[in-house]
Design a protein around this motif. Structure first.
Motif, PDB file in Angstrom:
ATOM      1  N   ARG A 173      28.841  27.858  12.023  1.00 38.64           N
ATOM      2  CA  ARG A 173      28.267  29.213  12.123  1.00 38.64           C
ATOM      3  C   ARG A 173      28.972  30.195  11.177  1.00 38.64           C
ATOM      4  O   ARG A 173      29.198  31.352  11.520  1.00 38.64           O
ATOM      5  N   LEU A 174      29.329  29.765   9.991  1.00 36.19           N
ATOM      6  CA  LEU A 174      30.012  30.619   9.031  1.00 36.19           C
ATOM      7  C   LEU A 174      29.019  31.074   7.964  1.00 36.19           C
ATOM      8  O   LEU A 174      28.499  30.257   7.212  1.00 36.19           O
ATOM      9  N   VAL A 175      28.782  32.371   7.891  1.00 36.85           N
ATOM     10  CA  VAL A 175      27.906  32.955   6.878  1.00 36.85           C
ATOM     11  C   VAL A 175      28.653  34.098   6.220  1.00 36.85           C
ATOM     12  O   VAL A 175      29.204  34.957   6.912  1.00 36.85           O
ATOM     13  N   PRO A 176      28.738  34.133   4.888  1.00 30.41           N
ATOM     14  CA  PRO A 176      29.474  35.203   4.212  1.00 30.41           C
ATOM     15  C   PRO A 176      28.917  36.582   4.550  1.00 30.41           C
ATOM     16  O   PRO A 176      27.719  36.736   4.798  1.00 30.41           O
ATOM     17  N   ILE A 177      29.792  37.581   4.531  1.00 29.03           N
ATOM     18  CA  ILE A 177      29.443  38.897   5.052  1.00 29.03           C
ATOM     19  C   ILE A 177      28.398  39.619   4.224  1.00 29.03           C
ATOM     20  O   ILE A 177      27.740  40.529   4.725  1.00 29.03           O
ATOM     21  N   TYR A 178      28.201  39.231   2.965  1.00 26.68           N
ATOM     22  CA  TYR A 178      27.219  39.936   2.161  1.00 26.68           C
ATOM     23  C   TYR A 178      25.806  39.460   2.429  1.00 26.68           C
ATOM     24  O   TYR A 178      24.839  40.064   1.956  1.00 26.68           O
TER      25      TYR A 178
END
Length: 276
Positions: free
Chosen positions: A81-86
């Motif tokens: 569940r890791l998605v970059p903040i941008y």
């Protein structure tokens, strides 16, 4: 007449029926020890560089002599569940048939407990596997109101945590979450609508509003999870419970000066404006 042995058997069956899936130890099927090691490396690096997408993370892995290409990095990041903040915050897969609710908190002033609650899910590594952790947090005080561990990503463990928070702490005015399928499921939405809670979901450009619970994950992992390398789900549960009790009751939060989240939940401090 029921024999003593039969009564004991019935009791054991009842105990098994009341055992939640979130209480089970879980070693992911199909994930090699190498992948589990890569997941822990990726998770630690993502805490330091939450803007890394799969391409940048793959470069990081290769520069540090980890044989983990972009396709594998992408799959593992999705699993965690890791998605970059941008990017648009869809840290778990959206369900194509689930309704997406509008974001209600742009420029809102959060100045009291139970005004806004939020929820998020994170990956928690163990020595031989991993679990998922959901937390329900009061946005104003940063107090963790309820939490659950699970070996799967269905909505059940999230709903259990939500119901516990409502039973113990009353009803918030608004509940904010990402657009993951756990938080758009009919069962989750029914609990909120039945309690007459306004539903808000992060949209594009609103990822900053989730930063307080991301900070919770960072502190929890560095101060508890990575220091202990838990072997089993029961060890993990006990360790996280102890740390969250400390976090709520003893650890002053920078947002509220010398007050702990538990103290801030019961007292009024300065209003806080959410950035646009």
């Amino acid at each position: 007449m029921v024999s003593k042995g039969h009564k004991l058997s019935m009791r054991r069956q009842c105990a098994l029926l009341t055992l939640s899936r979130s209480n089970l130890y879980y070693e992911p099927k199909g994930e090699s020890s190498e992948n589990l090691r890569f997941m822990e490396i990726i998770d630690k690096q993502f805490l330091e560089t939450p803007w890394y997408g799969s391409r940048q993370m793959a470069r990081y892995m290769q520069r540090n002599d980890h044989r983990c290409g972009r396709h594998r990095v992408r799959r593992l990041m999705r699993l965690m569940r890791l998605v970059p903040i941008y990017q648009e915050p869809n840290t778990s897969k959206k369900h194509p048939q689930h309704k997406i609710w509008p974001y209600l908190l742009r420029n809102a002033i959060i100045d009291r407990p139970n005004q806004v609650w939020c929820a998020d899910i994170t990956y928690i590594p163990m020595r031989r596997g991993f679990l998922y952790l959901v937390a329900i947090m009061d946005w104003y005080s940063r107090k963790v109101l309820a939490w659950r561990l699970s070996n799967s990503m269905d909505a059940e463990f999230c709903i259990e945590a939500l119901k516990e928070a409502l039973a113990k702490h009353g009803t918030p005015e608004t509940f904010n979450s990402d657009q993951g399928s756990q938080f758009t499921s009919g069962a989750w939405i029914d609990v909120l609508t039945d309690a007459k809670i306004k539903i808000s979901m992060d949209g594009k450009g609103a990822w900053r509003d989730n930063r307080m619970i991301e900070r919770l994950w960072r502190s929890l992992k560095y101060e508890c999870v990575y220091l202990n390398a838990f072997e089993t789900g029961s060890e993990m549960r006990a360790g996280i419970s102890k740390w969250l009790t400390y976090y709520n009751a003893e650890r002053p939060h920078s947002t509220h000066g010398m007050l702990t989240p538990g103290e801030a939940y019961d007292s009024k401090t300065q209003p806080m404006r959410i950035a646009a």
